[in-house]
Design a protein around this motif. Structure first.
Motif, PDB file in Angstrom:
ATOM      1  N   ASP A   1       0.737  -1.167   0.030  1.00 31.09           N
ATOM      2  CA  ASP A   1      -0.114  -0.141   0.219  1.00 31.09           C
ATOM      3  C   ASP A   1       0.874   1.301   0.098  1.00 31.09           C
ATOM      4  O   ASP A   1       0.492   2.359  -0.270  1.00 31.09           O
ATOM      5  N   LEU A   2       1.924   1.204   0.382  1.00 29.84           N
ATOM      6  CA  LEU A   2       3.284   2.369   0.514  1.00 29.84           C
ATOM      7  C   LEU A   2       4.042   2.307  -0.766  1.00 29.84           C
ATOM      8  O   LEU A   2       4.401   3.357  -0.964  1.00 29.84           O
ATOM      9  N   GLN A   3       4.041   1.262  -1.572  1.00 23.28           N
ATOM     10  CA  GLN A   3       5.275   1.223  -2.513  1.00 23.28           C
ATOM     11  C   GLN A   3       4.768   1.826  -3.701  1.00 23.28           C
ATOM     12  O   GLN A   3       5.889   2.509  -4.020  1.00 23.28           O
TER      13      GLN A   3
ATOM     14  N   GLN B   1       9.106  -4.539  -4.656  1.00 21.82           N
ATOM     15  CA  GLN B   1       8.699  -5.857  -4.098  1.00 21.82           C
ATOM     16  C   GLN B   1       7.366  -6.509  -4.637  1.00 21.82           C
ATOM     17  O   GLN B   1       6.629  -5.653  -5.540  1.00 21.82           O
ATOM     18  N   LYS B   2       6.951  -7.811  -4.649  1.00 20.91           N
ATOM     19  CA  LYS B   2       5.746  -8.365  -4.836  1.00 20.91           C
ATOM     20  C   LYS B   2       4.875  -8.280  -3.683  1.00 20.91           C
ATOM     21  O   LYS B   2       5.568  -8.571  -2.507  1.00 20.91           O
ATOM     22  N   PRO B   3       3.600  -8.346  -3.836  1.00 18.51           N
ATOM     23  CA  PRO B   3       2.727  -7.742  -4.783  1.00 18.51           C
ATOM     24  C   PRO B   3       3.147  -6.291  -5.085  1.00 18.51           C
ATOM     25  O   PRO B   3       3.333  -5.625  -4.281  1.00 18.51           O
ATOM     26  N   LEU B   4       3.263  -5.976  -6.365  1.00 14.47           N
ATOM     27  CA  LEU B   4       3.516  -4.820  -6.910  1.00 14.47           C
ATOM     28  C   LEU B   4       2.625  -3.678  -6.213  1.00 14.47           C
ATOM     29  O   LEU B   4       3.095  -2.633  -5.937  1.00 14.47           O
ATOM     30  N   ALA B   5       1.224  -4.072  -6.037  1.00 12.04           N
ATOM     31  CA  ALA B   5       0.303  -2.934  -5.541  1.00 12.04           C
ATOM     32  C   ALA B   5      -0.848  -3.916  -4.898  1.00 12.04           C
ATOM     33  O   ALA B   5      -0.764  -5.067  -4.985  1.00 12.04           O
TER      34      ALA B   5
ATOM     35  N   MET C   1      -0.370 -10.184 -11.846  1.00 10.87           N
ATOM     36  CA  MET C   1      -1.263  -9.541 -11.086  1.00 10.87           C
ATOM     37  C   MET C   1      -2.592  -9.901 -11.607  1.00 10.87           C
ATOM     38  O   MET C   1      -3.648  -9.964 -10.685  1.00 10.87           O
ATOM     39  N   ALA C   2      -2.747  -9.868 -12.825  1.00 10.56           N
ATOM     40  CA  ALA C   2      -4.093 -10.305 -13.464  1.00 10.56           C
ATOM     41  C   ALA C   2      -4.543 -11.715 -13.128  1.00 10.56           C
ATOM     42  O   ALA C   2      -5.672 -12.079 -12.603  1.00 10.56           O
ATOM     43  N   LEU C   3      -3.414 -12.632 -12.842  1.00 11.98           N
ATOM     44  CA  LEU C   3      -3.915 -14.094 -12.459  1.00 11.98           C
ATOM     45  C   LEU C   3      -4.347 -13.957 -11.180  1.00 11.98           C
ATOM     46  O   LEU C   3      -5.391 -14.654 -10.569  1.00 11.98           O
TER      47      LEU C   3
END
Length: 368
Positions: A96-98, A117-121, A345-347
């Motif tokens: 949430d901060l990335q 880092q993952k998850p990207l968002a 991310m879509a997956l």
């Protein structure tokens, strides 16, 4: 097959990357376990130049910097991003901060590339926005999908590319391990699928290409005390040519208490028309990952077990940062590009839709 021929086959397998570039100055944000014990240790072993460190808590950053001989500690992540000596930004921060840090770095002329880092968002829409903003800024944005650099997964991909297993038929990843959920996850409405399954689903994409559909089911984990929906997760994916894959994240894995002999592991298996490979991921046990395979084409149907001494943690992270530096050096897209990660991310997003709607979800439902 002769032992000489079999030995030659094994010599063509490469569990770890060749370091092609170590020339760019790295600034690191975050000093949690993954940065303090894994990223920075990998960079130390590889000789990658880390010139600055920052965290939300300056005192903690100073302690980690002293441990690794990092000369500069900034009071805030924003100050580090503004440091003109930094060429590559490495972020290990809550999702949430990335995004805000990424966007600040995209505006900084001196920063050539960002490893996120993952998850990207927190969701697919934000990931797509970051992808597009990085492209508009002409900056390299890479996402730390480090399981692709696990030694067993790399060698498995090489076996698939060589055709040793024939055409893939069925793949499974079975995790029975207990993660340490970071405190910030308690405030999110997404848990295991976004933060643990993401490793396995991305690895399956790396191995077999783009899935056409996913069916995900989940239940709560009895050990996880805060509210959540996706504790224990099982996903079934279908790929082109009718390849099936199952990814299971059992974060319960039975009682873990005094006197109980817990069986903790991550195992994988791939069956093809001409061979089988199976292995373990060493992270839960602290041992190297393993792989053994038998091929009707290259081993005479006998099981062969390549070996290595390196580990997923920390050695795979050498490969992750190396591909960022090489992308900067050659002005080419990184292997772990943000454009590719948007598909992971879509997956994940499709998996959550599947949980909510109790149905298989086609990836074609998403406009990427």
């Amino acid at each position: 097959m002769s032992s000489t021929t079999m030995a030659a086959e094994q010599s063509e397998l490469f569990p770890d990357v060749e370091i092609r570039c170590r020339d760019y100055r790295i600034g690191c944000i975050g000093v949690g376990m993954i940065m303090a014990d894994v990223h920075l240790e990998a960079y130390r072993q590889a000789g990658f130049p880390v010139v600055a460190l920052a965290s939300r808590t300056e005192a903690k950053a100073r302690g980690v910097a002293e441990r690794y001989g990092i000369a500069t500690v900034h009071p805030t992540p924003e100050d580090l991003i503004d440091d003109e000596s930094v060429q590559i930004l490495d972020i290990a921060y809550p999702p949430d901060l990335q995004p805000a840090l990424i966007r600040r770095a995209l505006r900084a002329p001196h920063i050539r590339a960002i490893l996120a880092q993952k998850p990207l968002a927190l969701d697919l829409g934000e990931a797509i926005a970051l992808r597009d903003e990085a492209a508009a800024a002409g900056k390299i944005l890479s996402v730390n999908q480090n399981m692709r650099y696990d030694q067993s997964i790399r060698v498995l991909r090489q076996l698939l590319d060589r055709g040793d297993l024939g055409a893939p038929v069925l793949a499974t990843i079975e995790m029975r391990a207990i993660p340490h959920w970071q405190g910030f996850l308690e405030s999110y409405d997404r848990l295991t699928l976004a933060n643990m399954s993401v490793h396995h689903l991305d690895a399956l994409r790396f191995l077999f290409g783009e899935p056409t559909e996913i069916m995900t089911v989940a239940r709560e984990d009895p050990r996880t005390a805060f509210d959540h929906e996706d504790g224990i997760v099982v996903s079934t994916l279908r790929f082109p040519n009718n390849v099936l894959a199952v990814s299971m994240e059992d974060v319960w894995s039975g009682p873990r208490e005094e006197g109980f002999d817990s069986d903790i592991y991550i195992k994988w298996r791939v069956e093809g028309t001409r061979g089988v490979a199976q292995g373990t991921i060493g992270w839960p046990t602290g041992k190297p990952s393993t792989l053994t395979y038998a091929s009707a084409l290259t081993t005479g149907g006998q099981w062969v077990t390549p070996t290595w001494d390196t580990h997923w943690f920390p050695h795979a992270f050498i490969g992750v940062m190396e591909q960022v530096q090489y992308a900067v050096d050659t002005a080419t897209p990184p292997e772990l590009s943000v454009a590719d990660n948007v598909r992971t991310m879509a997956l994940i997003e499709a998996g959550y839709r599947s949980i909510a709607e109790h149905r298989p979800v086609l990836l074609s439902e998403f406009d990427l």
